[in-house]
Design a protein around this motif. Structure first.
Motif, PDB file in Angstrom:
ATOM      1  N   UNK A   1      -1.975 -10.473 -35.994  1.00 36.98           N
ATOM      2  CA  UNK A   1      -3.086 -11.145 -36.647  1.00 36.98           C
ATOM      3  C   UNK A   1      -4.451 -10.620 -36.214  1.00 36.98           C
ATOM      4  N   UNK A   2      -4.496  -9.718 -35.270  1.00 36.67           N
ATOM      5  CA  UNK A   2      -5.729  -9.263 -34.622  1.00 36.67           C
ATOM      6  C   UNK A   2      -6.370  -8.141 -35.436  1.00 36.67           C
ATOM      7  N   UNK A   3      -7.647  -8.317 -35.796  1.00 37.83           N
ATOM      8  CA  UNK A   3      -8.359  -7.265 -36.535  1.00 37.83           C
ATOM      9  C   UNK A   3      -8.697  -6.074 -35.651  1.00 37.83           C
ATOM     10  N   UNK A   4      -8.592  -6.258 -34.329  1.00 41.75           N
ATOM     11  CA  UNK A   4      -8.872  -5.160 -33.410  1.00 41.75           C
ATOM     12  C   UNK A   4      -9.839  -5.518 -32.306  1.00 41.75           C
ATOM     13  N   UNK A   5     -10.629  -6.592 -32.516  1.00 42.84           N
ATOM     14  CA  UNK A   5     -11.594  -6.965 -31.482  1.00 42.84           C
ATOM     15  C   UNK A   5     -11.112  -8.151 -30.648  1.00 42.84           C
ATOM     16  N   UNK A   6      -9.894  -8.613 -30.892  1.00 37.07           N
ATOM     17  CA  UNK A   6      -9.249  -9.703 -30.142  1.00 37.07           C
ATOM     18  C   UNK A   6      -9.945 -11.054 -30.341  1.00 37.07           C
ATOM     19  N   UNK A   7     -10.755 -11.134 -31.392  1.00 38.24           N
ATOM     20  CA  UNK A   7     -11.446 -12.379 -31.708  1.00 38.24           C
ATOM     21  C   UNK A   7     -11.313 -12.723 -33.188  1.00 38.24           C
ATOM     22  N   UNK A   8     -11.512 -11.730 -34.042  1.00 42.13           N
ATOM     23  CA  UNK A   8     -11.436 -11.938 -35.487  1.00 42.13           C
ATOM     24  C   UNK A   8     -10.058 -11.558 -36.023  1.00 42.13           C
ATOM     25  N   UNK A   9      -9.746 -12.096 -37.183  1.00 45.84           N
ATOM     26  CA  UNK A   9      -8.418 -11.938 -37.753  1.00 45.84           C
ATOM     27  C   UNK A   9      -8.391 -10.834 -38.799  1.00 45.84           C
ATOM     28  N   UNK A  10      -7.212 -10.294 -39.041  1.00 44.90           N
ATOM     29  CA  UNK A  10      -6.995  -9.386 -40.160  1.00 44.90           C
ATOM     30  C   UNK A  10      -6.475 -10.183 -41.356  1.00 44.90           C
ATOM     31  N   UNK A  11      -6.107  -9.500 -42.415  1.00 41.32           N
ATOM     32  CA  UNK A  11      -5.648 -10.208 -43.617  1.00 41.32           C
ATOM     33  C   UNK A  11      -4.457 -11.115 -43.320  1.00 41.32           C
ATOM     34  N   UNK A  12      -3.509 -10.628 -42.524  1.00 42.96           N
ATOM     35  CA  UNK A  12      -2.335 -11.438 -42.195  1.00 42.96           C
ATOM     36  C   UNK A  12      -2.729 -12.677 -41.400  1.00 42.96           C
ATOM     37  N   UNK A  13      -3.710 -12.528 -40.521  1.00 46.56           N
ATOM     38  CA  UNK A  13      -4.171 -13.668 -39.739  1.00 46.56           C
ATOM     39  C   UNK A  13      -4.818 -14.733 -40.598  1.00 46.56           C
ATOM     40  N   UNK A  14      -5.661 -14.307 -41.547  1.00 45.14           N
ATOM     41  CA  UNK A  14      -6.301 -15.283 -42.431  1.00 45.14           C
ATOM     42  C   UNK A  14      -5.275 -15.956 -43.343  1.00 45.14           C
ATOM     43  N   UNK A  15      -4.242 -15.223 -43.716  1.00 52.55           N
ATOM     44  CA  UNK A  15      -3.172 -15.837 -44.508  1.00 52.55           C
ATOM     45  C   UNK A  15      -2.435 -16.887 -43.669  1.00 52.55           C
ATOM     46  N   UNK A  16      -2.229 -16.600 -42.394  1.00 52.56           N
ATOM     47  CA  UNK A  16      -1.573 -17.563 -41.509  1.00 52.56           C
ATOM     48  C   UNK A  16      -2.404 -18.832 -41.359  1.00 52.56           C
ATOM     49  N   UNK A  17      -3.730 -18.684 -41.306  1.00 56.18           N
ATOM     50  CA  UNK A  17      -4.603 -19.863 -41.249  1.00 56.18           C
ATOM     51  C   UNK A  17      -4.410 -20.718 -42.500  1.00 56.18           C
ATOM     52  N   UNK A  18      -4.415 -20.086 -43.670  1.00 52.94           N
ATOM     53  CA  UNK A  18      -4.264 -20.829 -44.925  1.00 52.94           C
ATOM     54  C   UNK A  18      -2.939 -21.575 -44.968  1.00 52.94           C
ATOM     55  N   UNK A  19      -1.895 -20.967 -44.454  1.00 48.29           N
ATOM     56  CA  UNK A  19      -0.577 -21.609 -44.481  1.00 48.29           C
ATOM     57  C   UNK A  19      -0.390 -22.619 -43.352  1.00 48.29           C
ATOM     58  N   UNK A  20      -1.327 -22.649 -42.408  1.00 49.68           N
ATOM     59  CA  UNK A  20      -1.280 -23.673 -41.363  1.00 49.68           C
ATOM     60  C   UNK A  20      -1.849 -25.004 -41.842  1.00 49.68           C
ATOM     61  N   UNK A  21      -2.616 -24.982 -42.920  1.00 51.23           N
ATOM     62  CA  UNK A  21      -3.200 -26.209 -43.470  1.00 51.23           C
ATOM     63  C   UNK A  21      -2.108 -26.961 -44.248  1.00 51.23           C
ATOM     64  N   UNK A  22      -1.923 -28.226 -43.920  1.00 44.01           N
ATOM     65  CA  UNK A  22      -0.950 -29.052 -44.629  1.00 44.01           C
ATOM     66  C   UNK A  22      -1.599 -29.612 -45.894  1.00 44.01           C
ATOM     67  N   UNK A  23      -1.125 -29.242 -47.083  1.00 37.48           N
ATOM     68  CA  UNK A  23      -1.740 -29.763 -48.307  1.00 37.48           C
ATOM     69  C   UNK A  23      -1.755 -31.291 -48.364  1.00 37.48           C
ATOM     70  N   UNK A  24      -0.834 -31.936 -47.671  1.00 37.27           N
ATOM     71  CA  UNK A  24      -0.799 -33.399 -47.662  1.00 37.27           C
ATOM     72  C   UNK A  24      -1.996 -33.993 -46.933  1.00 37.27           C
ATOM     73  N   UNK A  25      -2.670 -33.191 -46.100  1.00 39.01           N
ATOM     74  CA  UNK A  25      -3.846 -33.671 -45.369  1.00 39.01           C
ATOM     75  C   UNK A  25      -5.126 -33.617 -46.196  1.00 39.01           C
TER      76      UNK A  25
END
Length: 412
Positions: free
Chosen positions: A386-410
Motif C-alpha cells: 500500500x506504500x507509495x514509496x515515502x512510507x506515509x502516503x498510499x498508492x492506488x491499492x492503498x486508497x482502494x483498501x481505505x474505500x473498502x474499509x468503510x462499512x456502507x452500513x455506517x
C-alpha cells in the motif's frame, strides 16, 4: 433509451417549473418519485493562492485567458449547476463567460454537449471578494461517475486566484476566449491544480444522502496515479455504485492540512474550515474524518501539537457535525514508520490519538485504518503493498483498501 429519455425530460420539466416558481433549492420531484433538492456530486476545498508542492498559476492569476478544468463526478442528475469560489480573493472576480460540457479526451469536450453558464440569466457575472456563488440551473443531464469539463474565460486581470493545489489531474490554459471550443488544441499549457472551481451540484437524482471525505493529503489522494481518479473518495463512490447503493462522495482533503493549525500554504485548520467544506455541502448526510497526522508529524519542525490538542480538535469536529445533524465517522491515523514524520515522540502521539478514536465511543462509527493498512510484520509501518514509496502516503491499492474499509452500513 426512449423510456429513460422521457423520464429525464419529465423530471427536468418539474425541476425547471420549481426553479421558475422561485423554489430553487426547495424540492423538485425526482425520477423515482421522491423529493430531491440540490445535491453536491463533486467538490474541492478552496485554498489561498501561493506556492505549493507543484507549480501552479494561483499567484499570477489570469488575464485574457481561458481555463479549462476536468472533474469526475460521483452521482448523476437531470440538471446541474456549478459553484465558483473567490473566498480568498481580495477583489471581485469578473467572469466574462463560462461553459460546462461532457468531457472527451484531454482538453476536448463532446460535441453537442457545451452549455453556457449564467448567473441570474447573464453570461458575464461577478463573484464578490470573499464569496462563493452558484450558477443558474444548466439543463445538461449528468452521468454518474462521468466527467464534466468546466471552462472559464477571464478577460480582465483577476489578481491572485483562489484555488485547490493538489487536483492530482490536469487543468488547461489558453490565450484568448476559448470557452466554447470543442477541441483542445488551443489549450497548450497545463497544471495540476483547480482554480475558482469549488463544486458541481445536481438535481433530480435518485441517490442517497452524500458523504464528505474530510482530511489532508491522504484524502486528497497524494501518491495515487495522476488523472486516474484513484483517490479513496473516488474508489468509495465506485464501490457504492457497484453495490447498487450510489451516493455522492465529496473529496474535501487538502494536502498538508492540520486539525489545529492554520497555514497560508496548507489551508485553514480543520476546525475552522469544517463548517464550510463539510457541513456546507448540499445534500450531505455523513462526514468521514481522516486528519491529524500532520499536526503530529509537523510538530518536529513547526508548531508543537500534543495528542490531547489533536483529540480536542476532533471533539470540536464532532460537536459541529452533531449540531449540523450530520453523522460523523472517525478514521484512525495510518502507520508512518520510516517516513519523515516518524520518531518515538510522534509515534506515541499517534498511538494516543488512535486509542481515543478507537475506544472513546465519541464518533458515530470508526474506520480503523491503522490496522487495515499496517504491515503484517510491523504494525507501526505501512504494508509495502500500500506504500507509495515515502512510507506515509498510499498508492492506488492503498486508497482502494481505505474505500473498502468503510462499512456502507455506517453511512447515513
Amino acid at each position: 433509451m426512449r423510456v429513460l429519455s422521457r423520464r429525464i425530460a419529465s423530471t427536468l420539466a418539474l425541476v425547471l417549473a420549481a426553479v421558475t416558481a422561485g423554489s430553487g433549492a426547495a424540492l423538485a420531484e425526482s425520477a423515482a418519485g421522491g423529493p430531491r433538492g440540490w445535491a453536491a456530486t463533486w467538490a474541492a476545498s478552496p485554498q489561498r493562492p501561493g506556492v505549493n508542492y507543484t507549480p501552479n498559476w494561483s499567484r499570477e492569476g489570469f488575464s485574457q485567458q481561458t481555463v479549462r478544468q476536468v472533474v469526475r463526478v460521483s452521482v448523476g442528475g437531470v440538471a446541474a449547476r456549478v459553484r465558483l469560489s473567490n473566498v480568498y480573493g481580495t477583489t471581485p472576480l469578473k467572469v466574462a463567460g463560462a461553459t460546462v460540457a461532457r468531457t472527451a479526451d484531454g482538453a476536448a469536450v463532446r460535441r453537442g454537449s457545451v452549455r453556457h453558464l449564467t448567473v441570474n440569466g447573464a453570461r458575464a457575472f461577478t463573484v464578490p471578494a470573499g464569496a462563493e456563488i452558484a450558477s443558474d440551473l444548466v439543463p445538461l443531464p449528468v452521468e454518474a461517475l462521468g466527467s464534466l469539463t468546466v471552462t472559464l474565460y477571464l478577460a480582465e486581470p483577476t489578481g491572485p486566484a483562489t484555488y485547490h493545489a493538489q487536483a492530482i489531474a490536469p487543468s488547461y490554459r489558453a490565450s484568448g476566449d476559448h470557452r466554447a471550443d470543442v477541441g483542445g488544441a488551443a489549450f497548450t499549457e497545463t497544471t495540476v491544480s483547480w482554480y475558482y472551481l469549488s463544486g458541481v451540484d445536481v438535481i433530480g437524482g435518485t441517490h442517497r444522502r452524500g458523504v464528505v471525505a474530510f482530511g489532508d493529503s491522504l484524502t486528497d489522494g497524494y501518491g495515487s496515479t495522476p488523472g486516474a481518479d484513484n483517490r479513496y473518495p473516488d474508489e468509495l463512490a465506485e464501490r457504492l455504485a457497484a453495490a447498487g447503493r450510489p451516493r455522492a462522495v465529496l473529496n474535501q482533503g487538502i494536502g498538508g492540512n492540520r486539525v489545529t493549525v492554520d497555514s497560508a500554504q496548507l489551508g485553514d485548520k480543520g476546525t475552522s474550515r469544517f463548517r464550510r467544506d463539510a457541513l456546507g455541502q448540499p445534500g450531505v448526510g455523513t462526514v468521514i474524518v481522516l486528519e491529524g497526522i500532520n499536526d503530529i508529524g509537523m510538530s518536529r519542525t513547526s508548531t508543537d501539537v500534543s495528542a490531547r490538542q489533536v483529540i480536542a480538535g476532533h471533539r470540536e469536529l464532532i460537536r459541529q457535525a452533531r449540531a449540523g445533524g450530520v453523522r460523523v465517522i472517525g478514521a484512525t491515523l495510518p502507520p508512518m514508520k520510516g517516513s519523515q514524520y516518524y520518531d518515538a515522540v510522534s509515534e506515541a502521539k499517534r498511538d494516543e490519538v488512535n486509542a481515543w478514536i478507537r475506544t472513546s465511543g465519541e464518533y458515530d462509527a470508526v474506520v480503523d485504518l491503522d490496522r487495515v493498512l499496517a504491515s503484517s510484520s510491523d504494525g507501526d509501518q505501512l504494508d509495502p503493498a500500500y506504500d507509495s514509496g515515502d512510507h506515509l502516503h498510499l498508492n492506488d491499492a492503498g486508497y482502494r483498501a481505505v474505500a473498502y474499509a468503510v462499512d456502507p452500513a455506517d453511512l447515513r
